[in-house]
Design a protein around this motif. Structure first.
Motif, short mmCIF file in Angstrom:
data_model
loop_
_atom_site.label_atom_id
_atom_site.label_comp_id
_atom_site.label_asym_id
_atom_site.label_seq_id
_atom_site.Cartn_x
_atom_site.Cartn_y
_atom_site.Cartn_z
N TYR B 22 27.09 48.38 10.59
CA TYR B 22 26.34 47.25 11.14
C TYR B 22 26.49 47.17 12.65
O TYR B 22 25.52 46.96 13.39
N PHE B 26 22.88 47.67 14.67
CA PHE B 26 22.21 46.36 14.61
C PHE B 26 21.24 46.17 15.77
O PHE B 26 20.11 45.71 15.57
N THR B 47 15.26 40.71 10.60
CA THR B 47 16.42 41.58 10.76
C THR B 47 17.49 41.25 9.73
O THR B 47 18.13 42.14 9.16
N ALA B 48 17.72 39.97 9.48
CA ALA B 48 18.68 39.58 8.44
C ALA B 48 18.24 40.10 7.08
O ALA B 48 19.06 40.58 6.28
N TRP B 51 19.11 43.88 6.80
CA TRP B 51 20.51 44.20 6.55
C TRP B 51 20.96 43.73 5.16
O TRP B 51 21.82 44.37 4.53
N GLU B 52 20.41 42.65 4.68
CA GLU B 52 20.74 42.23 3.32
C GLU B 52 20.25 43.24 2.30
O GLU B 52 20.95 43.58 1.34
N LEU B 55 22.51 46.30 2.44
CA LEU B 55 23.80 46.08 1.79
C LEU B 55 23.69 46.26 0.28
O LEU B 55 24.59 46.83 -0.35
#
Lengths: 256, 182
Positions: B22, B26, B47-48, B51-52, B55
């Motif tokens: 990350y 990022f 963007t959140a 990354w979620e 993951l």
């Protein structure tokens, strides 16, 4: 810095779009960045059973799903085994035995004096008797017709004795009058000489005697064939049947 | 094998290793998303979401010769495309707030860049994606091929056609000198 991170000199040279589209670099607020990092690392790990498939890749199946699938599979397998009735493998069913080959009945030779088929004789004794009786009646008349037509007795092979017909067939009924009627005892006085000569022929027909050219016995109407039997073919190879005793017509009584 | 492949393999089971990935990527992902959508708040939300999703999907990720960051750019492109598709459907519903994707940033110069930005926003999603990867993310055609899952020759062809369409849209606009567009 890795090659995937943008740098001011990474764009193609002399490309105005670099300045027109690129612009200044956008950076996230630091607070936002740290908050998002903390939230991501605090997320619970995905629960499930990892399964690596050859094409799809790694998939995760929940433990509850795995349990349900296992129970369902066990039930299906148990039902299948109960239905087949065998602990394992497929039931092998032996093929039904082939029915015994039935030999076709031997075709009877097309002979006029041929004996009827044994099976038919055993099945219908009355039919066999009628056949034998008919042969005994027809065979002599056919031979006589041949003789009258000029066929020599030597050319006609002797017919084999019809033993079966003789065993089964009842005593033949009174034969119809033939060419030579035997002279009665009472009329022998007048035509003795002639009767004697005729009687000789009558008692023992000579094989060398020429047949009577003028008188041709006409047999009575032939017995109708049996209703369920095929008509007998007229085969000239039949042997000459044994001669029936001829009955000579009564001698004309002399006038007073 | 890339230098961070061991880190990616560890991140499949260790959240701390994922945190290191990350920290590495990022900013690049955020810059790419922000340049694509043109709105800072929207860029943070998207963007959140990127990354979620990364993951959750990293446990299924397999190293097949494609770098990990190319996989992140691919996730970002899908998230942005989904957002645009949703926005297009919402635009048909009246009385709902319309999100103008690709809004001009106040920090950009007005005349020429504004015109180029407007013409860029009018392009198709496919043209915008390839141009963003090239000019916003600063990736080379082979790297763009890793992200899009095609050959470098196909990337060159798509870039050439996207530039031609951008040039056609800028013709007639006095604010832009078309000859400057390759």
């Amino acid at each position: 810095m890795s090659r995937y991170h943008p740098s001011p000199n990474a764009s193609p040279a002399n490309d105005p779009l670099v300045d027109l589209l690129g612009g200044e670099r956008r950076l996230p607020p630091p607070a936002y960045r740290e908050a998002l990092r903390s939230r991501l690392l605090a997320l619970p790990a995905p629960a499930g059973v990892p399964i690596d498939l050859p094409i799809v890749g790694r998939i995760f199946i929940g433990r509850r799903t795995v349990g349900l699938v296992g129970v369902v599979l066990a039930g299906v397998i148990g039902a299948y085994l109960a239905a087949t009735g065998e602990p394992g493998g497929t039931a092998i069913v032996a093929p039904a035995p082939a029915p015994p080959a039935v030999a076709p009945p031997a075709a009877a030779p097309p002979s006029l004096i041929a004996a009827p088929p044994a099976s038919a004789a055993r099945a219908r004794p009355d039919r066999a008797a009628s056949i034998a009786a008919r042969r005994l009646v027809d065979a002599p008349s056919i031979a006589r017709v041949r003789r009258a037509a000029g066929t020599t007795a030597a050319a006609v092979p002797a017919a084999p004795p019809n033993r079966e017909a003789a065993d089964v067939a009842p005593p033949p009924a009174a034969a119809p009058p033939l060419v030579d009627a035997p002279a009665s005892a009472g009329s022998t006085g007048g035509g003795h000489g002639a009767g004697a000569g005729e009687g000789d022929d009558r008692d023992e027909p000579s094989p060398t005697a020429t047949p009577a050219p003028t008188v041709v016995a006409v047999d009575g109407p032939a017995a109708p064939p049996a209703p369920f039997l095929p008509p007998e073919p007229a085969v000239p190879t039949a042997a000459a049947p044994p001669e029936m005793p001829t009955v000579a017509p009564p001698a004309p009584t002399p006038g007073p | 094998m890339h230098d961070e492949d061991w880190l990616v393999e560890a991140a499949r089971h260790d959240r701390q290793a994922f945190g290191q990935l990350y920290d590495r990527h990022f900013d690049a992902i955020y810059h790419y998303v922000a340049r694509r959508v043109g709105d800072d708040e929207l860029a943070e939300d998207l963007t959140a979401a990127v990354w979620e999703r990364a993951l959750v999907a990293i446990e299924r990720f397999e190293l097949r010769g494609v770098p990990f960051v190319a996989w992140l750019y691919r996730i970002a492109g899908n998230v942005i495309a989904n957002h645009h598709r949703r926005a297009r459907l919402v635009s048909f519903v009246p009385f709902l707030p319309q999100v103008n994707h690709g809004a001009v940033n106040s920090a950009d110069p007005i005349d020429e860049r504004t015109a180029v930005r407007e013409a860029f926003d009018a392009l198709s999603e496919s043209d915008r994606e390839v141009l963003s990867l090239c000019y916003h993310a600063g990736l080379t055609p082979p790297e763009i091929a890793d992200v899009l899952g095609c050959t470098p020759a196909a990337v060159h062809k798509r870039l050439h056609r996207a530039r031609q369409r951008l040039r056609q849209r800028l013709e007639g606009d006095s604010r832009v000198t078309v000859s400057s567009i390759p």
